[in-house]
Design an enzyme around this catalytic site. Structure first.
Site, mmCIF file in Angstrom:
data_model
loop_
_atom_site.group_PDB
_atom_site.id
_atom_site.type_symbol
_atom_site.label_atom_id
_atom_site.label_comp_id
_atom_site.label_asym_id
_atom_site.label_seq_id
_atom_site.Cartn_x
_atom_site.Cartn_y
_atom_site.Cartn_z
ATOM 1 N N LYS A 221 -39.675 19.285 16.012
ATOM 2 C CA LYS A 221 -39.161 19.773 17.294
ATOM 3 C C LYS A 221 -39.705 21.158 17.623
ATOM 4 O O LYS A 221 -40.220 21.877 16.773
ATOM 5 C CB LYS A 221 -37.631 19.761 17.282
ATOM 6 N N ARG A 255 -33.003 12.424 10.060
ATOM 7 C CA ARG A 255 -33.691 11.551 11.024
ATOM 8 C C ARG A 255 -35.081 12.145 11.268
ATOM 9 O O ARG A 255 -35.205 13.251 11.789
ATOM 10 C CB ARG A 255 -32.899 11.462 12.333
#
Length: 275
Positions: A221, A255
């Site tokens: 991210k 995740r």
């Protein structure tokens, strides 16, 4: 700490890894890479071989400012792939990444075992009732607004306190419908600034007070690659660093896009705490 996935009890006292399979042309990192059934099956095969416990399938990009996708299109993206994956890997534990109750319902009817909802029921009032009827574990994430609007809503007086209060309300609603297995995801990158993401990570252990499994999704991210002045393609090392920190602060599910490296994080963490 166990969850029931299609009759299989999965023990989360040892953290597990969830591999991300994006069936969207526009996801922030791997959009468009999995454009056909064969490439998806190869990716799932690799993730399972690398040690993934769960495979999370999604057909609606939730990156900031993501464009709208109709329910029909989302179903067309995910249902045939779910059917193919379940046929090829009958023992796979699939999760569906959706905020729509009908997508969740049809996915579970085709073999999915977990519903992963970025909105915790906020974007579809029928979601929690549907999940309760389906009798599957429910991952609820913290977010404000929609993927289109969330980055304009990152205002908090007390970030962690407000997120914990949000979850306490959502958990109470989930329990009222009869959902047994709830997993919480604090939502890194969703309606949170760069600084807020790191504040959240720094205080992640406070989520233990919810007494529920904690899922963390920081894989590649912008909170990683902006700090490192790189891009998502070169953010694996940073992802590994933050995954390790997350494990040490109580994460039970990672995740990720890169399963092998995350599984190695778990193995080393388990060795550390065994001493």
């Amino acid at each position: 700490m166990t969850i029931n996935c299609n009759g299989q009890l999965i023990d989360l006292s040892t953290p597990k890894v969830m591999g991300i399979v994006n069936l969207t042309p526009n996801s922030f990192y791997d959009g468009g890479k999995l454009s056909d059934e064969k490439s998806v099956l190869l990716q799932v095969e690799k993730m399972l071989a690398d040690g993934a416990t769960f495979i999370d399938v999604g057909g609606y990009s939730s990156k900031p400012n993501a464009e709208f996708v109709s329910e029909e299109e989302e179903l067309q993206r995910v249902i045939p792939i779910i059917q193919s994956v379940v046929k090829e890997f009958p023992k796979v534990v699939l999760s569906i990444d959706t905020f729509r109750s009908q997508v969740a319902k049809q996915s579970v009817e085709n073999g999915v075992a977990i519903v992963n909802d970025i909105s915790a029921g906020s974007l579809d009032e029928n979601m929690m009732r549907t999940v309760a009827q389906l009798r599957v574990p429910y991952i609820m994430m913290h977010m404000k607004g929609t993927p289109k609007t969330m980055q304009s809503l990152a205002q908090y007086d007390d970030l962690v306190k407000e997120i914990l209060f949000y979850f306490s309300e959502k958990i109470a609603i989930a329990r009222s419908f009869g959902i047994s297995d709830v997993i919480v995801d604090p939502g890194f990158g969703f309606a949170k600034t760069l600084e807020q993401n790191f504040e959240l990570l720094n205080k992640l252990e406070l989520f233990k007070m919810l007494d529920l499994p904690l899922l963390v999704g920081v894989s590649r991210k912008s909170m990683i690659y902006k700090i490192l002045e790189t891009d998502a393609e070169h953010a694996l090392n940073g992802t590994t660093s933050l995954n390790t920190i997350s494990l040490m602060k109580g994460a039970k599910i990672l995740r990720v896009h890169d399963v092998k490296e995350a599984v190695e994080c778990v193995q080393l963490y388990q060795k550390l705490i065994s001493k």
